[in-house]
Design an enzyme around this catalytic site. Structure first.
Site, PDB file in Angstrom:
ATOM      1  N   ARG A 174     -16.524 -11.877  -2.553  1.00  0.00           N
ATOM      2  CA  ARG A 174     -16.054 -10.952  -1.546  1.00  0.00           C
ATOM      3  C   ARG A 174     -15.782  -9.493  -1.599  1.00  0.00           C
ATOM      4  O   ARG A 174     -16.049  -8.951  -2.294  1.00  0.00           O
ATOM      5  CB  ARG A 174     -14.243 -11.273  -1.513  1.00  0.00           C
TER       6      ARG A 174
ATOM      7  N   ASP B 271       0.606  -1.566   0.043  1.00  0.00           N
ATOM      8  CA  ASP B 271      -0.099  -0.173   0.525  1.00  0.00           C
ATOM      9  C   ASP B 271       0.996   0.834   0.514  1.00  0.00           C
ATOM     10  O   ASP B 271       1.619   1.610   0.920  1.00  0.00           O
ATOM     11  CB  ASP B 271      -0.998   0.283   1.155  1.00  0.00           C
TER      12      ASP B 271
END
Length: 374
Positions: free
Chosen positions: A318, A254
């Site tokens: 999901r 990230d």
């Protein structure tokens, strides 16, 4: 009578079958056209499953992440509070990931977040890609799916997302939701409640991590990580018939300081630990926290930004929502102490380099670009 029962049985089965067909049809109309768009990649690699290497291995062992009870920060003794802070710092060094319970975000808000998120993703694909899904008035490019320039199937992400700057939430980003379209007022309110509470949690964790470095100067984060520089990302991973060939989300780190993730119980998140991929076991009571590239650079490599991914699922969809703690684009990232292993860079420069690498190579190179030894 027997024939009547048979007729009723046939009718019920027909209704059940039609309901399933309708649900699948709705899901299909909302799904991005992955196979059509990336058909050349699938033709090229149709007989090759994911290669087993340190970056793409499919041999997985399931683990629980370090679990930290944040209730100790409020109700614990001085010793328990210090132990909690130490556990946060140790997990950030050794794992780069941990999970927290008693985090201050109510179960009601989390459940509402999931419910409203599902509604948005159930909208037809053509509406979602117009950046006007349910009249949300999001910034251009907020809706994203797939991968921009994949060179092979392992660079393709079988997922879709709404990337929402905090300033876009409820049009103006204020706490007043009166301006929200009635059709989406629940979504506006839920997203705002989630964003406010999770941003408070992110700031609390950041302060602890800075404190445990022995650094008392907190003004950098207070001055640069503002509500209008952070963002939410609502994710959906549709069922994937090509699950053995692609990822739900390709391996990456990230590009922020800190990420807080709320995920459902389907599972699929995996991360690298000690050179091996491990699968994160979902915990319905916990939020997942992970260190981003900027914190690794700022901490001079003390805290670890870890490669992670989401595997595709052949049957189940999901959902997850992530909050990203980011600075302004002109914020200068430099180590809190010298000698630094990374050169100084702005967050804007970092993002630009990541985008350039993804466009040219199909994947992110990241912090190694900014090592002083390079």
């Amino acid at each position: 009578m027997a024939s009547a029962k048979v007729v009723e049985h046939i009718r019920k089965n027909a209704v059940k079958k039609q309901t399933t067909m309708d649900r699948n049809a709705n899901r299909s109309s909302s799904d991005p056209p992955f196979e059509e768009t990336y058909k050349n990649l699938f033709l090229k690699h149709s007989i090759k499953p994911l290669i087993t290497t340190p970056t793409t291995t499919t041999t997985i062992e399931e683990h629980d992440l370090p679990l930290i009870d944040l209730g100790q920060l409020v109700a614990g003794t001085a010793k328990e509070r210090e132990q909690c802070k130490t556990a946060i710092a140790e997990a950030s060094r050794e794992w780069g990931f941990f999970q927290v319970v008693n985090h201050g975000i109510s179960r009601h808000i989390l459940e509402e977040m999931t419910k409203e998120q599902v509604k948005v993703f159930r909208e037809p694909f053509n509406k979602k890609k117009e950046d006007n899904c349910m009249n949300l008035r999001l910034s251009p490019g907020s809706y994203r799916w797939g991968s921009p320039t994949p060179n092979c199937l392992t660079q393709l992400s079988w997922s879709e997302a709404f990337h929402i700057p905090m300033t876009d939430i409820c049009n103006t980003g204020s706490t007043n939701i009166d301006n929200c379209n009635p059709q989406v007022s629940n979504l506006c309110l839920t997203v705002k409640q989630f964003a406010i509470t999770v941003s408070e949690l992110a700031n609390k964790l950041t302060n602890i991590l800075v404190e445990k470095l022995g650094h008392e100067e907190l003004t950098f984060f207070e001055d640069n990580c503002l509500p209008n520089t952070c963002y939410l990302r609502m994710n959906r991973y549709p069922p994937c018939p090509k699950y053995s060939h692609v990822f739900g989300l390709m391996p990456h780190t990230d590009s922020d300081f800190l990420t807080i993730l709320y995920q459902d119980q389907v599972g699929g998140l995996q991360l690298v630990k000690d050179g091996k991929w491990i699968s994160v076991k979902p915990n319905p009571e916990a939020l997942i926290v992970n260190i981003g590239d900027l914190f690794q650079a700022w901490s001079n490599g003390v805290y670890n930004s870890v490669v992670h991914r989401v595997v595709a699922n052949p049957r189940l969809e999901r959902f997850s929502t992530a909050y990203f703690l980011c600075p302004s684009g002109d914020a200068i990232i430099q180590s809190f102490k010298e000698p630094s292993i990374y050169r100084k860079f702005s967050f804007g420069e970092y993002r630009q380099q990541v985008q350039q690498d993804v466009k040219e190579y199909g994947y992110k190179i990241g912090l190694s670009r900014f090592l002083i030894c390079n």
